[in-house]
Enzyme design. Structure first.
Site, PDB file in Angstrom:
ATOM      1  N   CYS A  25       6.154 -28.700  56.652  1.00  0.00           N
ATOM      2  CA  CYS A  25       4.736 -28.943  56.960  1.00  0.00           C
ATOM      3  C   CYS A  25       4.100 -27.651  57.444  1.00  0.00           C
ATOM      4  CB  CYS A  25       4.612 -29.989  58.068  1.00  0.00           C
ATOM      5  SG  CYS A  25       5.517 -31.490  57.723  1.00  0.00           S
ATOM      6  N   ARG A  50       5.185 -23.967  50.469  1.00  0.00           N
ATOM      7  CA  ARG A  50       6.248 -24.716  51.134  1.00  0.00           C
ATOM      8  C   ARG A  50       6.367 -26.141  50.617  1.00  0.00           C
ATOM      9  NH1 ARG A  50       7.706 -22.573  56.242  1.00  0.00           N
ATOM     10  NH2 ARG A  50       7.176 -20.413  56.032  1.00  0.00           N
ATOM     11  N   TRP A  99       4.599 -32.825  54.568  1.00  0.00           N
ATOM     12  CA  TRP A  99       5.620 -33.085  53.548  1.00  0.00           C
ATOM     13  C   TRP A  99       6.404 -34.258  54.077  1.00  0.00           C
ATOM     14  CZ3 TRP A  99      10.724 -32.796  51.624  1.00  0.00           C
ATOM     15  CH2 TRP A  99      10.850 -32.386  50.282  1.00  0.00           C
ATOM     16  N   ASN A 130       4.520 -30.655  63.726  1.00  0.00           N
ATOM     17  CA  ASN A 130       5.643 -30.376  62.830  1.00  0.00           C
ATOM     18  C   ASN A 130       6.913 -30.723  63.585  1.00  0.00           C
ATOM     19  OD1 ASN A 130       3.920 -29.358  60.967  1.00  0.00           O
ATOM     20  ND2 ASN A 130       4.610 -27.241  61.111  1.00  0.00           N
ATOM     21  N   GLY A 131       7.903 -31.250  62.887  1.00  0.00           N
ATOM     22  CA  GLY A 131       9.164 -31.580  63.545  1.00  0.00           C
ATOM     23  C   GLY A 131       9.439 -33.062  63.465  1.00  0.00           C
ATOM     24  N   GLU A 517      29.220 -24.433  39.255  1.00  0.00           N
ATOM     25  CA  GLU A 517      27.985 -24.036  39.916  1.00  0.00           C
ATOM     26  C   GLU A 517      27.899 -22.511  40.052  1.00  0.00           C
ATOM     27  OE1 GLU A 517      25.343 -25.388  40.393  1.00  0.00           O
ATOM     28  OE2 GLU A 517      24.296 -24.374  42.010  1.00  0.00           O
ATOM     29  N   LYS A 521      24.900 -20.240  38.542  1.00  0.00           N
ATOM     30  CA  LYS A 521      24.106 -19.330  39.383  1.00  0.00           C
ATOM     31  C   LYS A 521      24.093 -17.944  38.752  1.00  0.00           C
ATOM     32  CE  LYS A 521      22.225 -21.400  41.329  1.00  0.00           C
ATOM     33  NZ  LYS A 521      22.304 -22.827  41.277  1.00  0.00           N
ATOM     34  N   GLU A 524      22.030 -18.014  35.146  1.00  0.00           N
ATOM     35  CA  GLU A 524      20.590 -18.332  35.113  1.00  0.00           C
ATOM     36  C   GLU A 524      19.728 -17.226  35.700  1.00  0.00           C
ATOM     37  OE1 GLU A 524      19.214 -21.807  37.319  1.00  0.00           O
ATOM     38  OE2 GLU A 524      20.744 -21.487  38.836  1.00  0.00           O
ATOM     39  N   HIS A 540      44.358 -23.292  26.291  1.00  0.00           N
ATOM     40  CA  HIS A 540      43.997 -24.096  25.118  1.00  0.00           C
ATOM     41  C   HIS A 540      42.892 -23.446  24.303  1.00  0.00           C
ATOM     42  CE1 HIS A 540      46.705 -27.242  26.373  1.00  0.00           C
ATOM     43  NE2 HIS A 540      46.266 -27.022  27.603  1.00  0.00           N
ATOM     44  N   LYS A 639      11.196 -24.719  37.582  1.00  0.00           N
ATOM     45  CA  LYS A 639      11.842 -25.338  38.738  1.00  0.00           C
ATOM     46  C   LYS A 639      12.115 -26.810  38.493  1.00  0.00           C
ATOM     47  CE  LYS A 639      13.488 -25.658  42.854  1.00  0.00           C
ATOM     48  NZ  LYS A 639      14.905 -25.240  42.957  1.00  0.00           N
TER      49      LYS A 639
END
Ligand code: M6R
Length: 644
Positions: A25, A50, A99, A130-131, A517, A521, A524, A540, A639
């Site tokens: 937020c 954000r 958010w 916020n929080g 992963e 990373k 990409e 194999h 994204k």
């Protein structure tokens, strides 16, 4: 005092400790001679990156009533509603972008929130926050007993009304009312409020949630983040934990929790606005890599409760009852990209702890495959954005077949979250970099928690090991932080291999899942071809690709598979490969085989992927950096993949 990047990072790290979801937020406040609303809108727009789902303003013209305007959706809607702020008259105001974490994204849940309209129709106290107020339910019950009513689902409305309650009950000034509130509230907050009785003033309180105050001649600003006010003011004060402040035009006074005045020195910010948005990091990806300890801790805390000193998982917010969990016959995990890699890791953990058959499917395949699903099965869709087209289609396919669905999602109110029967929200906060890091890490944590809880409820995980594992899980954030302190070694190593053409990642079991992963990373963001292989598969076919100086990264966190993967690495070395070993402290014998070794702290083997992935993220990041590429926005990628 001049403010340099290093000092800023240090302060950021310090103030980050223990804070909750406030980074999702944004807060901005202004008092001066200019019209407040356009400045507030501009400040909020600087925090848009954000992520947020609603926004609002509270503005006051002299001693007239406080006016509140809110809108769900983009800031543009709030700007339209207020004629770019021009329709809100007044030189004192506060603004917020929200958010949603608790309570759906909606206009009613948007901030600012107002106290009871006890005396007139206008708010007595209006505030933004916020929080997270952890004990908000208990406080809400208390206020309900005192005659307050509530219009929103938010903890912020509770906080604002608590300030109002103390203000009226004890007939005290704003500082005493805020201090009494701070003593009662548990959790984290950056709170900015206006009192009807104090025109031209903004009052703030802070605990574990960032907040800065900027002052220049005739004007004062408050914000949750530097970029919001950087275009207006360069001299800022950092308000400390459990401190309060009173802002008037061009002046600020600080107070401790006892109400005594304290004195602070301003700090001059010398940065450009864009750098500040990244919190001092060169890229969002690096910032998000560093946010992982907090994101992981937040996600754990969201469902792990302390029961008389013993941690226990409580999935009531997710919606699961023990009966539902006991009836599940099989699990099918469906996702794309990194979220699918989380599924691959979850499979091992789920099958081991809960003894439920699990299969993992790519959403793009699942949706067209007419899959055979048991009516008592559970389809788990994992998605950061909650909007990935294939994952959403897979979810709908499962629902069409009458199968129960669970979403592990980061974005509150996203399509997948809305349509699934059960939702486990990861608390990663907004992720900006295309290459996921903190969302992946929180998804892993969510899947461990689900597997442990399912195992416990179904009787395959006994109480003692369950508690021991939970205690170990709570150490993961610190262990991630420890790995991050050694990132320079990976930068050096990445620069050595920045011109590689092919990189292979190998591992077995969970180490294979994390290799997938690591490889994604790398490719990409560095555009270097890389592949992940289950180490036993090399013979194999793939081993024919191994030649002199090719980099092979062996992941070896699983004790029972360690020797096997070492053998596969030796086979690669015999064909000229350069070996990097990634293993836990104690396995020093790896240095006899690997040319370069990275160690991670020891942990329960089920959780090792959470630690092993960190050096691999750093390796991808530093390789991209060394190649001079756009780390945050790699070519051809978006994204959120909302089309097929
Ligand atoms: O928003 P989602 O989690 O559904 O996105 C899934 C993938 O597109 C995503 O994980 C992608 O693979 C990442 N950019 C990889 O870093």
């Amino acid at each position: 005092m001049k403010y340099d990047e290093k000092a800023f990072s240090a302060i950021q790290t310090d103030t980050d400790a223990g804070k909750e979801n406030e980074h999702m937020c944004g807060i901005v406040g202004y008092i001066g001679e200019k019209q407040a609303a356009p400045i507030l809108l501009d400040g909020l727009s600087r925090l848009e990156y954000r992520g947020y789902d609603s926004a609002g303003l509270a503005v006051r013209d002299g001693d007239r009533d406080i006016e509140v305007v809110k809108a769900k959706g983009r800031l543009r809607k709030l700007a339209e509603k207020t004629d770019d702020g021009n329709a809100m008259i007044g030189c004192c105001g506060i603004g917020h972008t929200r958010w949603a974490t608790h309570g759906e994204p909606s206009e009613i849940n948007a901030h600012p929130h107002s106290s009871e309209k006890l005396v007139t129709d206008a708010p007595g106290v209006a505030g933004v926050h916020n929080g997270i107020i952890e004990n908000y339910q208990e406080l809400k019950d208390k206020l309900l007993r005192k005659g307050y009513t509530f219009y929103s689902q938010t903890d912020t409305e509770v906080a604002v009304k608590l300030v109002d309650y103390y203000y009226h009950k004890y007939q005290v000034g704003p500082i005493d009312a805020l201090a009494k509130t701070m003593v009662r509230v548990r959790g984290s907050y950056a709170l900015a409020v206006m009192f009807r009785d104090y025109p031209g003033e903004i009052w703030v309180a802070r605990k574990d949630s960032p907040m800065i105050i900027g002052v220049r001649e005739g004007e004062s600003y408050v914000a949750s983040d530097v970029p919001a006010i950087l275009n207006y003011v360069r001299n800022v004060y950092y308000i400390g934990n459990m401190e309060m402040a009173r802002l008037t035009a061009g002046d600020v006074h600080f107070y401790n929790i006892d109400g005594d005045e304290i004195f602070k020195e301003p700090v001059e910010i010398t940065w450009d606005a864009q750098a500040a948005e990244k919190g001092g990091y060169e890229h969002f990806m690096m910032k998000e890599i560093h946010e992982q300890p907090k994101a992981v801790a937040d996600t754990i805390r969201s469902v792990v409760k302390d029961a008389e000193g013993v941690p226990r998982i409580d999935l009531s917010e997710v919606g699961f009852t023990d009966e539902v969990i006991r009836d599940i016959s099989q699990i099918c995990i469906v996702a794309c990209g990194s979220a699918w890699h989380v599924g691959m890791a979850s499979q091992y953990v789920f099958e081991d702890l809960a003894r439920i058959p699990v299969r993992v499917e790519l959403a793009s395949e699942f949706r067209y495959r007419k899959p055979l699903l048991d009516p008592n099965g559970l389809v788990v869709v994992i998605s950061q954005s909650g909007e990935t087209a294939d994952s959403l289609a897979a979810l709908r396919e499962a629902k069409k077949n009458g199968i129960k669905t669970l979403a592990i999602v980061n974005v509150v109110g996203s399509s997948i979250a809305r349509e699934a029967d059960y939702v486990f929200y990861t608390l990663a906060g907004p992720e900006i970099a295309v290459a996921t890091t903190k969302a992946y890490s929180t998804q892993l944590i969510a899947s461990y928690l689900l597997a442990m809880h399912f195992g416990y409820v179904r009787g395959t995980l006994e109480d003692a090991p369950y508690v021991k594992m939970l205690e170990e899980l709570q150490t993961i954030p610190d262990k991630i932080s420890q790995i991050l302190t050694e990132k320079e070694r990976l930068q050096w190593f990445a620069s050595k291999f920045a011109n590689a053409h092919d990189i292979f990642f190998i591992g077995r079991g969970l180490d294979y899942a994390v290799s997938l992963e690591g490889s994604l990373k790398m490719k990409e963001i560095s555009y270097i071809h890389s592949e992940a292989y289950a180490a036993g598969e090399l013979k194999h076919g793939t081993i024919s690709l191994i030649e002199d100086h090719i980099l092979v990264i062996g992941v070896l966190t699983q004790d029972d598979l360690y020797e096997k993967t070492v053998s596969n690495m030796v086979e690669c070395k015999a064909r000229g490969a350069y070996l990097m070993g990634l293993t836990s402290y104690g396995h020093y014998v790896i240095e006899d085989t690997a040319d370069f070794t990275v160690y991670i702290p020891k942990t329960d083997p089920h959780f090792a992927a959470s630690l092993a992935v960190i050096p691999l993220q750093l390796l991808g990041y530093y390789t991209s950096l060394a190649r001079g590429l756009d780390v945050d926005k790699p070519r051809n990628l978006a994204k959120s993949v909302t089309v097929e």
